[in-house]
Design a protein around this motif. Structure first.
Motif, PDB file in Angstrom:
ATOM      1  N   TYR A 173       3.060   9.750  23.856  1.00  0.00           N
ATOM      2  CA  TYR A 173       4.420   9.694  24.405  1.00  0.00           C
ATOM      3  C   TYR A 173       5.364  10.643  23.678  1.00  0.00           C
ATOM      4  O   TYR A 173       6.133  11.375  24.290  1.00  0.00           O
ATOM      5  CB  TYR A 173       4.945   8.261  24.359  1.00  0.00           C
ATOM      6  CG  TYR A 173       6.339   8.117  24.914  1.00  0.00           C
ATOM      7  CD1 TYR A 173       6.535   7.911  26.272  1.00  0.00           C
ATOM      8  CD2 TYR A 173       7.453   8.200  24.083  1.00  0.00           C
ATOM      9  CE1 TYR A 173       7.824   7.795  26.793  1.00  0.00           C
ATOM     10  CE2 TYR A 173       8.735   8.077  24.589  1.00  0.00           C
ATOM     11  CZ  TYR A 173       8.919   7.879  25.949  1.00  0.00           C
ATOM     12  OH  TYR A 173      10.183   7.768  26.450  1.00  0.00           O
ATOM     13  N   ASN A 174       5.306  10.603  22.335  1.00  0.00           N
ATOM     14  CA  ASN A 174       6.195  11.494  21.566  1.00  0.00           C
ATOM     15  C   ASN A 174       5.422  12.379  20.598  1.00  0.00           C
ATOM     16  O   ASN A 174       5.986  12.902  19.640  1.00  0.00           O
ATOM     17  CB  ASN A 174       7.262  10.678  20.823  1.00  0.00           C
ATOM     18  CG  ASN A 174       6.638   9.678  19.857  1.00  0.00           C
ATOM     19  OD1 ASN A 174       5.420   9.623  19.690  1.00  0.00           O
ATOM     20  ND2 ASN A 174       7.480   8.891  19.206  1.00  0.00           N
ATOM     21  N   ASN A 175       4.106  12.510  20.855  1.00  0.00           N
ATOM     22  CA  ASN A 175       3.259  13.410  20.055  1.00  0.00           C
ATOM     23  C   ASN A 175       3.369  13.111  18.561  1.00  0.00           C
ATOM     24  O   ASN A 175       3.564  14.005  17.732  1.00  0.00           O
ATOM     25  CB  ASN A 175       3.620  14.879  20.330  1.00  0.00           C
ATOM     26  CG  ASN A 175       3.413  15.247  21.787  1.00  0.00           C
ATOM     27  OD1 ASN A 175       2.394  14.886  22.384  1.00  0.00           O
ATOM     28  ND2 ASN A 175       4.375  15.958  22.371  1.00  0.00           N
ATOM     29  N   THR A 176       3.224  11.831  18.228  1.00  0.00           N
ATOM     30  CA  THR A 176       3.307  11.389  16.836  1.00  0.00           C
ATOM     31  C   THR A 176       1.926  10.956  16.359  1.00  0.00           C
ATOM     32  O   THR A 176       1.213  10.236  17.061  1.00  0.00           O
ATOM     33  CB  THR A 176       4.281  10.203  16.706  1.00  0.00           C
ATOM     34  OG1 THR A 176       5.563  10.598  17.194  1.00  0.00           O
ATOM     35  CG2 THR A 176       4.413   9.766  15.255  1.00  0.00           C
ATOM     36  N   GLY A 177       1.549  11.388  15.160  1.00  0.00           N
ATOM     37  CA  GLY A 177       0.245  11.042  14.608  1.00  0.00           C
ATOM     38  C   GLY A 177       0.343  10.426  13.230  1.00  0.00           C
ATOM     39  O   GLY A 177       1.368  10.542  12.547  1.00  0.00           O
ATOM     40  N   SER A 178      -0.744   9.768  12.804  1.00  0.00           N
ATOM     41  CA  SER A 178      -0.777   9.137  11.489  1.00  0.00           C
ATOM     42  C   SER A 178      -2.218   9.146  10.982  1.00  0.00           C
ATOM     43  O   SER A 178      -3.111   8.563  11.601  1.00  0.00           O
ATOM     44  CB  SER A 178      -0.258   7.702  11.561  1.00  0.00           C
ATOM     45  OG  SER A 178      -0.394   7.045  10.313  1.00  0.00           O
ATOM     46  N   LEU A 179      -2.453   9.816   9.845  1.00  0.00           N
ATOM     47  CA  LEU A 179      -3.764   9.856   9.208  1.00  0.00           C
ATOM     48  C   LEU A 179      -3.799   8.809   8.100  1.00  0.00           C
ATOM     49  O   LEU A 179      -2.940   8.801   7.219  1.00  0.00           O
ATOM     50  CB  LEU A 179      -4.022  11.246   8.626  1.00  0.00           C
ATOM     51  CG  LEU A 179      -5.414  11.479   8.039  1.00  0.00           C
ATOM     52  CD1 LEU A 179      -6.485  11.369   9.117  1.00  0.00           C
ATOM     53  CD2 LEU A 179      -5.478  12.840   7.357  1.00  0.00           C
ATOM     54  N   ASP A 209      13.109   6.918  21.087  1.00  0.00           N
ATOM     55  CA  ASP A 209      11.746   7.213  21.527  1.00  0.00           C
ATOM     56  C   ASP A 209      11.099   8.393  20.795  1.00  0.00           C
ATOM     57  O   ASP A 209       9.955   8.740  21.091  1.00  0.00           O
ATOM     58  CB  ASP A 209      11.687   7.423  23.044  1.00  0.00           C
ATOM     59  CG  ASP A 209      12.476   8.637  23.512  1.00  0.00           C
ATOM     60  OD1 ASP A 209      13.167   9.253  22.666  1.00  0.00           O
ATOM     61  OD2 ASP A 209      12.400   8.959  24.704  1.00  0.00           O
ATOM     62  N   LYS A 210      11.791   8.980  19.832  1.00  0.00           N
ATOM     63  CA  LYS A 210      11.190  10.034  19.020  1.00  0.00           C
ATOM     64  C   LYS A 210      10.735   9.507  17.662  1.00  0.00           C
ATOM     65  O   LYS A 210      10.151  10.264  16.868  1.00  0.00           O
ATOM     66  CB  LYS A 210      12.177  11.190  18.810  1.00  0.00           C
ATOM     67  CG  LYS A 210      12.704  11.825  20.099  1.00  0.00           C
ATOM     68  CD  LYS A 210      11.578  12.369  20.970  1.00  0.00           C
ATOM     69  CE  LYS A 210      12.142  13.001  22.233  1.00  0.00           C
ATOM     70  NZ  LYS A 210      11.065  13.438  23.153  1.00  0.00           N
ATOM     71  N   LEU A 211      11.010   8.240  17.404  1.00  0.00           N
ATOM     72  CA  LEU A 211      10.659   7.673  16.105  1.00  0.00           C
ATOM     73  C   LEU A 211       9.147   7.553  15.964  1.00  0.00           C
ATOM     74  O   LEU A 211       8.425   7.265  16.920  1.00  0.00           O
ATOM     75  CB  LEU A 211      11.315   6.305  15.926  1.00  0.00           C
ATOM     76  CG  LEU A 211      12.846   6.275  15.963  1.00  0.00           C
ATOM     77  CD1 LEU A 211      13.343   4.869  15.738  1.00  0.00           C
ATOM     78  CD2 LEU A 211      13.431   7.227  14.932  1.00  0.00           C
ATOM     79  N   GLY A 212       8.666   7.755  14.735  1.00  0.00           N
ATOM     80  CA  GLY A 212       7.235   7.694  14.471  1.00  0.00           C
ATOM     81  C   GLY A 212       6.770   6.293  14.113  1.00  0.00           C
ATOM     82  O   GLY A 212       7.454   5.294  14.333  1.00  0.00           O
ATOM     83  N   PHE A 213       5.581   6.210  13.514  1.00  0.00           N
ATOM     84  CA  PHE A 213       4.970   4.940  13.130  1.00  0.00           C
ATOM     85  C   PHE A 213       5.628   4.373  11.872  1.00  0.00           C
ATOM     86  O   PHE A 213       6.055   5.119  10.986  1.00  0.00           O
ATOM     87  CB  PHE A 213       3.480   5.132  12.834  1.00  0.00           C
ATOM     88  CG  PHE A 213       2.655   5.560  14.012  1.00  0.00           C
ATOM     89  CD1 PHE A 213       2.032   4.624  14.819  1.00  0.00           C
ATOM     90  CD2 PHE A 213       2.482   6.901  14.304  1.00  0.00           C
ATOM     91  CE1 PHE A 213       1.257   5.018  15.896  1.00  0.00           C
ATOM     92  CE2 PHE A 213       1.711   7.308  15.377  1.00  0.00           C
ATOM     93  CZ  PHE A 213       1.094   6.354  16.183  1.00  0.00           C
ATOM     94  N   LEU A 214       5.692   3.035  11.789  1.00  0.00           N
ATOM     95  CA  LEU A 214       5.940   2.393  10.509  1.00  0.00           C
ATOM     96  C   LEU A 214       4.704   2.624   9.654  1.00  0.00           C
ATOM     97  O   LEU A 214       3.569   2.558  10.151  1.00  0.00           O
ATOM     98  CB  LEU A 214       6.167   0.895  10.672  1.00  0.00           C
ATOM     99  CG  LEU A 214       7.501   0.406  11.228  1.00  0.00           C
ATOM    100  CD1 LEU A 214       7.536   0.545  12.745  1.00  0.00           C
ATOM    101  CD2 LEU A 214       7.709  -1.062  10.850  1.00  0.00           C
ATOM    102  N   ARG A 215       4.901   2.855   8.342  1.00  0.00           N
ATOM    103  CA  ARG A 215       3.762   3.165   7.475  1.00  0.00           C
ATOM    104  C   ARG A 215       3.753   2.233   6.270  1.00  0.00           C
ATOM    105  O   ARG A 215       4.809   1.902   5.707  1.00  0.00           O
ATOM    106  CB  ARG A 215       3.811   4.628   7.025  1.00  0.00           C
ATOM    107  CG  ARG A 215       3.709   5.613   8.189  1.00  0.00           C
ATOM    108  CD  ARG A 215       3.838   7.053   7.717  1.00  0.00           C
ATOM    109  NE  ARG A 215       2.729   7.443   6.862  1.00  0.00           N
ATOM    110  CZ  ARG A 215       1.560   7.918   7.323  1.00  0.00           C
ATOM    111  NH1 ARG A 215       1.371   8.025   8.627  1.00  0.00           N
ATOM    112  NH2 ARG A 215       0.603   8.283   6.499  1.00  0.00           N
ATOM    113  N   SER A 216       2.545   1.837   5.877  1.00  0.00           N
ATOM    114  CA  SER A 216       2.388   0.901   4.767  1.00  0.00           C
ATOM    115  C   SER A 216       1.217   1.322   3.895  1.00  0.00           C
ATOM    116  O   SER A 216       0.103   1.526   4.391  1.00  0.00           O
ATOM    117  CB  SER A 216       2.156  -0.518   5.303  1.00  0.00           C
ATOM    118  OG  SER A 216       1.718  -1.385   4.275  1.00  0.00           O
ATOM    119  N   SER A 217       1.471   1.457   2.589  1.00  0.00           N
ATOM    120  CA  SER A 217       0.407   1.702   1.605  1.00  0.00           C
ATOM    121  C   SER A 217       0.127   0.397   0.873  1.00  0.00           C
ATOM    122  O   SER A 217       1.052  -0.220   0.329  1.00  0.00           O
ATOM    123  CB  SER A 217       0.826   2.783   0.603  1.00  0.00           C
ATOM    124  OG  SER A 217       1.002   4.023   1.253  1.00  0.00           O
TER     125      SER A 217
END
Length: 797
Positions: A497-503, A551-559
């Motif tokens: 949808y907004n071309n957001t990725g997370s490795l 709608d441009k916001l990315g993923f929430l991230r957690s370490s």
């Protein structure tokens, strides 16, 4: 009326004629890594005299007939494999015991520490999990007091999990929002499987997936393996059991969760195919027809659900199964129809509002497991999923009780899922697993507010569109020695949808430095899409145009980092400790002003409200210590003691560090149980009847809240909150003790279990929420369930 129902229940009990009852135990033995059957494995009943045992045939199948009913221990052994032990298996006359035993191949090495697979009960089924994971049995959901045969409520007994809400089975893991939990069924990510499931949440009052349909499954609380994604806090990985493929069996049950009917049996005995069906109907709706109520007032939860699984093990394309579940529910919380002489509202009431909720969920999937060779298999799963949540909300005038329209919303989501998994066992030391989860998501979201000036509703959210979430992953398990395991992995997410990725890298290490003790460590980067209701929210711009600011916001991230120690004190006792730290970034917070708001606090109730415009600059952190001391059932007795000490903080757009709404700081659970078997005085007439007593006591920190500003509320004539002190205070500690007593009787071809559960037996007043009463101009508390008595009846035949 209550007395008559109790009397009827007691008269319904039929005592059985004493006989020497037996049952059949059968199943398959397979390699845990490859899924291949193991012919020639020895299967014996421990401590049987004379020895009862057999060996598996060429297909890895075994069968033990005419085994006396009761609890048994099973040992499975084969050259080159660690012995497998299955303890305290319950054998009843009403149902055959059908097992699937997985064995792990030994890694030969000089001077190694010999490790046997003892105390199998707590080990996760997933071989890639090394820490913060626990396998659980269906027996636990039936046995634990207060669990109500609900896997969600059962999980609240585990260390690191808090469940202090009688209205919902929310799973709060290590201070995280329950919205961070991933529900998975048969390898498919599913929506909230609970009735009255608000869109985007993961909890509810009643779970649609009954324990009678489930097999042993896994529960993860941190740093979970790479095959799982789009979750921050944990994973509930559920497996549906297979129906009996040799004989038809039936079940009827009545209790707090409702009236439940089940059936299973062979579709084709020749091919080993089977069916499994289950249906449930609301208990409170049933009781309301007899004018019996349990503190919910006029708000009667109404629901129905159904689940099924068809299994075809021998087809030209491999083992194929068709599975699914679905249900619908509704409840009317109508303040306009309540008794105005009362100063308090009912548990499910809603001061100043008429709220009618409707929800529906449906899941259907097809799985094909195909064995390529003795070391390799693939699995392909396709599924179709639908979930919607509809709300009608009206404001109630304080004195006239007239209603004024306020909000109408309908949130619907449809998913098409295609999952592929490749698993290869290279040798005893190396296993690789890779796959890709593809989900096409179609949302149809509408939210409208009523504007009196225009005398009509105006949409504040409307979206109708489709996108795709792609999740490839790779895992590798390397057993350096038989007692040292190294499990790295990599997960990737991409939202089109907004071309957001997370490795997302993952790593797990487990070292069994003695036959009874081990150390584990894990790390995981985890990401999650923000809630759809906030992601697609729209705002009106000058000139009458609209924009989607989020709608441009990315993923929430957690370490997540975790270290654990495990000690099998004895064959039946276990001590476990874990410490953890979690850092959360990219958290959506209020973009328009400095505010306390953070997405990390969503999921504390049925609503997922958020500001119009968000930005991903918020943070959060959780850390804590967990202890578990447990005795598995031995000689009819078990206990579970869990303790969690934790801290959960966040920062909103105002930059102030606050407690999250889930920061109760501590939680403790004590569960005790004893099974008393009545033996006949006659020789060889044993174990026809038993009395089971289970007790659970919970004590945990109260939920934090935003206080009501009483003076402003009186002035404005509606509830005004003091957001400057958001979550600084918390309600009094949650305390509750439940007692469950049941009596089991085995007939020649059926098993009857009946009893009662006394929930909150000491009638503790646990606060549910606070509300401002516009009529009395005072703030009151709504309390959770008081002392509640529930009869239960179950027959299997």
């Amino acid at each position: 009326m209550k007395f008559r129902l109790i009397l009827f229940f007691l008269l319904f009990v039929n005592f059985l004629t004493a006989q020497d009852f037996t049952q059949t135990i059968r199943g398959t033995v397979v390699d845990k890594a490859s899924g291949m059957s193991i012919p020639g494995a020895n299967v014996i009943i421990s401590n049987s005299n004379p020895l009862i045992g057999t060996t598996t045939d060429m297909d890895g199948k075994f069968r033990l007939e005419k085994v006396k009913i009761g609890r048994i221990d099973l040992k499975v052994s084969y050259i080159g494999y660690n012995d497998a032990f299955l303890y305290n298996l319950q054998l009843n006359t009403g149902k055959e015991l059908v097992l699937s035993v997985e064995m792990e191949e030994k890694v030969e090495a000089m001077n190694e520490v010999v490790v046997s697979a003892k105390v199998e009960k707590m080990e996760p089924i997933n071989k890639m999990a090394t820490i913060s994971a626990r396998g659980f049995t269906v027996d636990e959901t039936e046995q634990y007091a207060g669990a109500r045969s609900d896997v969600g409520r059962m999980a609240s007994n585990y260390a690191g999990v808090v469940g202090n809400n009688d209205a919902r089975n929310d799973i709060v893991i290590r201070g995280n929002s329950p919205s961070g939990l991933l529900w998975r069924l048969e390898g498919v990510d599913i929506p909230n499987p609970n009735h009255f499931a608000a869109f985007g949440t993961t909890g509810g009052p009643i779970c649609m997936l009954k324990n009678s349909m489930l097999s042993n499954s896994d529960f993860y609380t941190s740093a979970f393996p790479a095959e799982f994604g789009n979750a921050l806090s944990g994973v509930f990985d559920l497996k549906m059991r297979k129906g009996n493929n040799e004989q038809h069996e039936f079940m009827a049950q009545f209790g707090f969760n409702g009236l439940e009917l089940g059936a299973e049996g062979p579709v084709s005995r020749k091919n080993g195919s089977s069916y499994l069906l289950d249906y449930s109907y609301s208990a409170l709706d049933f009781f309301s027809k007899f004018n019996i109520e349990f503190g919910t007032g006029i708000a009667i939860p109404k629901y129905q659900d159904m689940a099924f699984k068809l299994n075809f093990p021998k087809t030209p394309v491999g083992q194929v199964s068709l599975f699914g579940f679905g249900g619908f529910s509704n409840i009317a919380l109508q303040d306009s129809k309540k008794d105005t002489t009362k100063q308090k509202i009912d548990f499910y009431g809603s001061e100043g509002w008429d709220i009618i909720n409707y929800s529906a969920t449906g899941v259907v999937g097809l799985t094909d497991n195909y064995i390529l060779n003795s070391k390799t298999y693939i699995r392909l799963t396709v599924a179709e999923i639908y979930h919607d949540f509809k709300v009608q909300k009206d404001s109630v005038t304080p004195y006239t009780l007239n209603t004024v329209p306020y909000e109408r919303s309908l949130f619907a989501e449809q998913k098409t899922i295609l999952n592929f998994l490749f698993n290869k066992k290279l040798n005893a030391s190396h296993i690789i697993r890779s796959g890709i989860n593809t989900t096409w998501i179609h949302n149809n979201l509408t939210d409208s507010l009523f504007f009196p000036a225009y005398d009509k509703f105006r949409k504040v959210l409307w979206y109708n569109g489709t996108t795709c979430l792609l999740q490839p992953y790779f895992e590798w398990q390397y057993k350096i020695l038989n007692n040292l395991t190294f499990t790295p992995g990599l997960h990737y997410q991409y939202l089109f949808y907004n071309n957001t990725g997370s490795l997302e890298p993952r790593l797990g290490i487990k070292w069994s430095f003695s036959p009874t003790q081990s150390l584990s460590a894990g790390y995981g980067m985890h990401s999650q899409i923000m809630p759809a209701s906030a992601f697609y929210r729209q705002v009106e711009l000058p000139g009458g145009t609209y924009a989607k600011p989020n709608d441009k916001l990315g993923f929430l991230r957690s370490s997540q980092f975790v270290i654990g120690y495990d000690w099998n004190v004895s064959e039946y006792r276990r001590l476990k400790a874990e410490i953890y730290y979690q850092k959360i970034t990219n958290v959506p917070v209020d973009a328009a002003k400095k505010s306390y708001f953070s997405v990390l606090n969503l999921g504390a109730n049925f609503e997922l409200w958020s500001p119009d415009s968000l930005k991903s600059t918020g943070t959060g952190n959780n850390y804590g210590l967990e202890l578990t001391f447990e005795q598995f059932i031995h000689k009819g007795y078990y206990f579970l003691l869990t303790t969690s000490i934790y801290d959960s903080k966040y920062k909103g757009s105002d930059g102030i560090e606050r407690n999250t709404v889930f920061n109760g700081n501590f939680a403790a659970n004590l569960l005790l149980g004893k099974e008393i078997v009545f033996k006949s005085k006659k020789v060889n007439l044993k174990r026809q009847k038993s009395l089971i007593i289970n007790l659970k006591s919970t004590y945990s920190g109260g939920q934090r809240y935003v206080p009501i500003d009483l003076n402003e509320s009186i002035s404005q004539q509606y509830t005004v909150y003091n957001y400057n002190n958001a979550y600084a205070d918390k309600y009094t500690p949650y305390s509750r003790t439940d007692l469950k007593i049941s009596f089991k009787m085995n007939g020649k071809k059926f098993t009857v279990e009946q009893g009662m559960e006394l929930m909150n037996m000491f009638n503790q007043k646990n606060i549910y929420n606070q509300y401002f009463n516009k009529r009395t101009k005072e703030v009151y508390y709504t309390y959770q369930l008081g002392r509640t008595f529930m009869l239960q009846y179950k027959i299997t035949f």
